[in-house]
Design a protein around this motif. Structure first.
Motif, PDB file in Angstrom:
ATOM      1  N   SER A   1     -11.446   0.527  -1.338  1.00  0.00           N
ATOM      2  CA  SER A   1     -11.338  -0.255  -0.108  1.00  0.00           C
ATOM      3  C   SER A   1     -12.403  -1.335  -0.009  1.00  0.00           C
ATOM      4  CB  SER A   1     -11.429   0.673   1.110  1.00  0.00           C
ATOM      5  OG  SER A   1     -10.364   1.591   1.111  1.00  0.00           O
TER       6      SER A   1
ATOM      7  N   TYR B   1      -5.932  -3.590  -9.978  1.00  0.00           N
ATOM      8  CA  TYR B   1      -5.502  -4.336  -8.792  1.00  0.00           C
ATOM      9  C   TYR B   1      -4.548  -5.471  -9.182  1.00  0.00           C
ATOM     10  CZ  TYR B   1      -6.404  -6.372  -4.102  1.00  0.00           C
ATOM     11  OH  TYR B   1      -6.308  -6.834  -2.805  1.00  0.00           O
TER      12      TYR B   1
ATOM     13  N   GLY C   1      -2.176  -2.567  -3.665  1.00  0.00           N
ATOM     14  CA  GLY C   1      -3.508  -2.085  -3.332  1.00  0.00           C
ATOM     15  C   GLY C   1      -4.034  -1.043  -4.284  1.00  0.00           C
TER      16      GLY C   1
ATOM     17  N   ASP D   1      -8.428   1.323   3.858  1.00  0.00           N
ATOM     18  CA  ASP D   1      -8.264  -0.105   3.583  1.00  0.00           C
ATOM     19  C   ASP D   1      -8.274  -0.920   4.872  1.00  0.00           C
ATOM     20  OD1 ASP D   1      -8.108   0.407   0.899  1.00  0.00           O
ATOM     21  OD2 ASP D   1      -5.939   0.144   0.742  1.00  0.00           O
TER      22      ASP D   1
ATOM     23  N   ILE E   1       0.856  -1.187   0.000  1.00  0.00           N
ATOM     24  CA  ILE E   1       0.000   0.000   0.000  1.00  0.00           C
ATOM     25  C   ILE E   1       0.889   1.233   0.000  1.00  0.00           C
ATOM     26  CG2 ILE E   1      -1.644   1.355   1.365  1.00  0.00           C
ATOM     27  CD1 ILE E   1      -2.910  -1.189   2.284  1.00  0.00           C
TER      28      ILE E   1
END
Length: 588
Positions: free
Chosen positions: A570, A552, A303, A106, A86
């Motif tokens: 998220s 992603y 992420g 997240d 992330i």
């Protein structure tokens, strides 16, 4: 026949009969006889025997595979560790404060649960509440909590925790972006501690999506003063009622910045435990650092990445994508320029814009082109609307027909002594600046001169958006899955701090938007939103470009993940209980 002849010949063989003398009473050949089998066979017999045995083995394997396929299935198994990169630092792992920081958001999505949640298709489904009732024509919502809800420390979770959370959101001393969603909403306990009642000042059909906010444990936060709310240690040592809880936090010394956070399943979670037993999040300062970790396989996933960073991925990497309720458009400020106020000019700009080229070259095809202010998948979205397809010749023709001509052959049209010059104002962002450059080229091809003004975040906010000084603003809207376009297009929202960036003013449209947000029947709302889209397209206050997807990068080892339409990135974890890394074979 072959086996019968073979057996007769074996009996006639001297070495076979000699071996038989070892155990004359046995009908079945002895071990010694079997060991001499090949020595008594001819080459042709050996070949036939090998083919026969091979055929038998192949048939046995095929039958076994058929049996396994017919009578067994591969299912998810518990276990495994999953690591995700992330970009950013967690600061407030708190559902009230998290929305402005993706890293916080997240983690909050995994650690906290709300009364409701989104599923992987963007539908609102029960979470801590097992059901709800909508009463008094949409002014009252009653949520019935699941029985026996508890926090990870064993304390009971009840209506008072929900009421405490909403009252914190409503407190002006606790600065948070959720406050507008809860203004003037009364939260109280119902007939018992398992029922929460919300009373709205007026019916508001998209209200349910507000109830996806995570609930705080009142028994931990009650003594925290409002002025200390954002700085309290519970923001980095959170406890929630979600699928996971914090196992350990690794910090860098001496800075104290968080390097990684490891999560474990919440043993008190109301639903089935997630299959993956260890979730680890590593934090990086830049997308390049995160991508490097992904390429080196020190993490399983990233992420989410921007389209400009797709080139950082390897050619065979697994990339999962999902739609988001967001889009980018050119918002025309007709009060700032007489040229922009000319509808023919706005239509010509639309016909001169190749949206597919923008999508493919800047967003690498991850997304959809857009013709209206709603994204495919949202309530009321329809493709049965007029479209301004890419038609540069038509753009030239309609400009020419209304007096915009190039009399001096400088490739810039003019009318009444005014050159056709437009200024695009946008954010200093790779995708947006590249889009502006492409628009400049496309519009230039039909005789429109374009200037580009690139501003920082603060400059764009303070010098352009707030005073509404732009002519054509290249900007993005983040919407809700359950749309309420009121703030973006109602005439009362034209000036700062409201987000009607086109300063759109249409009284008939105002009535449509006011009625739609109060209708409880989704079919009736959808019809109103179709009228809304039709009117916007006809008036052309904006040029809608693209709706980029969530990108992603992930590991092929991950199974059970399915994401289609996310309220925000998220919510990719909405169905994380179904994700798995390990499998087992079971009988059907």
């Amino acid at each position: 026949m072959f086996l019968k002849n073979l057996w007769q010949r074996l009996i006639a063989k001297e070495r076979w009969n000699q071996a038989k003398l070892e155990n004359p009473s046995s009908i079945w050949p002895s071990t010694f006889q079997w060991s001499k089998l090949l020595s008594v066979l001819s080459l042709r017999e050996k070949l036939i025997l090998a083919i026969s045995v091979g055929t038998f083995i192949i048939a046995l394997v095929i039958w076994g595979a058929y049996f396994l396929n017919k009578h067994t299935k591969q299912t998810a198994a518990y276990g495994g560790a999953y690591t995700e990169a992330i970009v950013g630092q967690p600061k407030h792992i708190n559902p009230i404060l998290a929305p402005t920081n993706p890293a916080d958001r997240d983690l909050s999505a995994l650690i906290f649960s709300g009364l409701t949640r989104y599923d992987n298709k963007g539908n609102i489904v029960p979470d801590l509440a097992e059901r709800w009732d909508i009463l008094e024509d949409g002014k009252v919502y009653e949520f019935h909590l699941r029985p026996d809800l508890v926090w990870p420390d064993g304390e009971s979770l009840n209506a008072q925790d929900v009421i405490f959370t909403i009252q914190k959101i409503q407190n002006n001393s606790v600065r948070n972006s959720l406050l507008p969603n809860w203004l003037s909403v009364k939260a109280e306990e119902g007939s018992d501690a398992s029922i929460v009642k919300f009373t709205l000042p007026a019916p508001y059909s998209p209200f349910l999506q507000n109830t996806t906010v995570g609930i705080l444990p009142r028994h931990l936060w009650a003594e925290v003063q409002n002025e200390n709310f954002s700085g309290h240690e519970l923001n980095t040592k959170p406890m929630g009622a979600g699928a996971y809880s914090i196992d350990r936090i690794e910090r860098e010394r001496p800075s104290g910045s968080i390097v990684s956070i490891t999560l474990k399943p919440n043993e008190k979670y109301w639903d089935r435990a997630p299959y993956i037993q260890t979730l680890k999040f590593k934090f990086f300062q830049t997308p390049e650092e995160a991508a490097d970790a992904y390429r080196q396989k020190s993490v399983d996933a990233m992420g989410g990445i921007n389209a400009s960073n797709v080139s950082l991925l390897r050619q065979n990497d697994l990339v999962i994508s999902a739609s988001l309720p967001r889009y980018f458009a050119i918002f025309f400020n007709q009060t700032a320029s007489k040229i922009i106020a000319d509808k023919t000019v706005r239509l010509a700009l639309s016909y001169a814009t190749d949206k597919n080229k923008i999508l493919n070259e800047i967003w690498h095809g991850y997304g959809q082109t857009l013709d209206s202010p709603l994204v495919n998948g949202m309530l009321g979205y329809t493709e049965d609307l007029p479209k301004y397809d890419f038609a540069p010749d038509h753009a030239r023709n309609i400009l020419e027909a209304t007096g915009w001509t190039d009399t001096d052959n400088d490739n810039i049209r003019s009318k009444g002594g005014n050159n056709l010059v437009i200024t695009i104002t946008t954010l200093d962002n790779p995708e947006l600046t590249k889009t502006a450059e492409m628009l400049k080229s496309m519009w230039g091809a039909v005789g429109v001169s374009t200037e580009i003004k690139v501003l920082s975040n603060s400059q764009l906010r303070d010098d352009a958006i707030r005073p509404r000084t732009y002519e054509a603003l290249l900007f993005g809207y983040e919407l809700s899955i359950d749309p309420d376009p009121f703030s973006f297009w109602h005439s009362s929202q034209r000036f700062d701090p409201w987000p009607n960036l086109s300063l759109y003013n249409n009284k008939e449209m105002d009535k449509i938007l006011e009625e739609a947000r109060q209708k409880q029947n989704p079919d009736e709302r959808a019809e109103l939103y179709k009228k809304f889209q039709q009117t916007i397209i006809d008036d052309a206050p904006a040029l809608f470009l693209v709706a980029p997807e969530f990108i992603y990068p992930n590991t092929p080892k991950l199974k059970g993940i399915e994401i289609n339409f996310l309220a925000n990135p998220s919510w990719r974890f909405a169905e994380i209980k179904n994700w798995h890394l390990k499998t087992k074979i079971e009988l059907k």
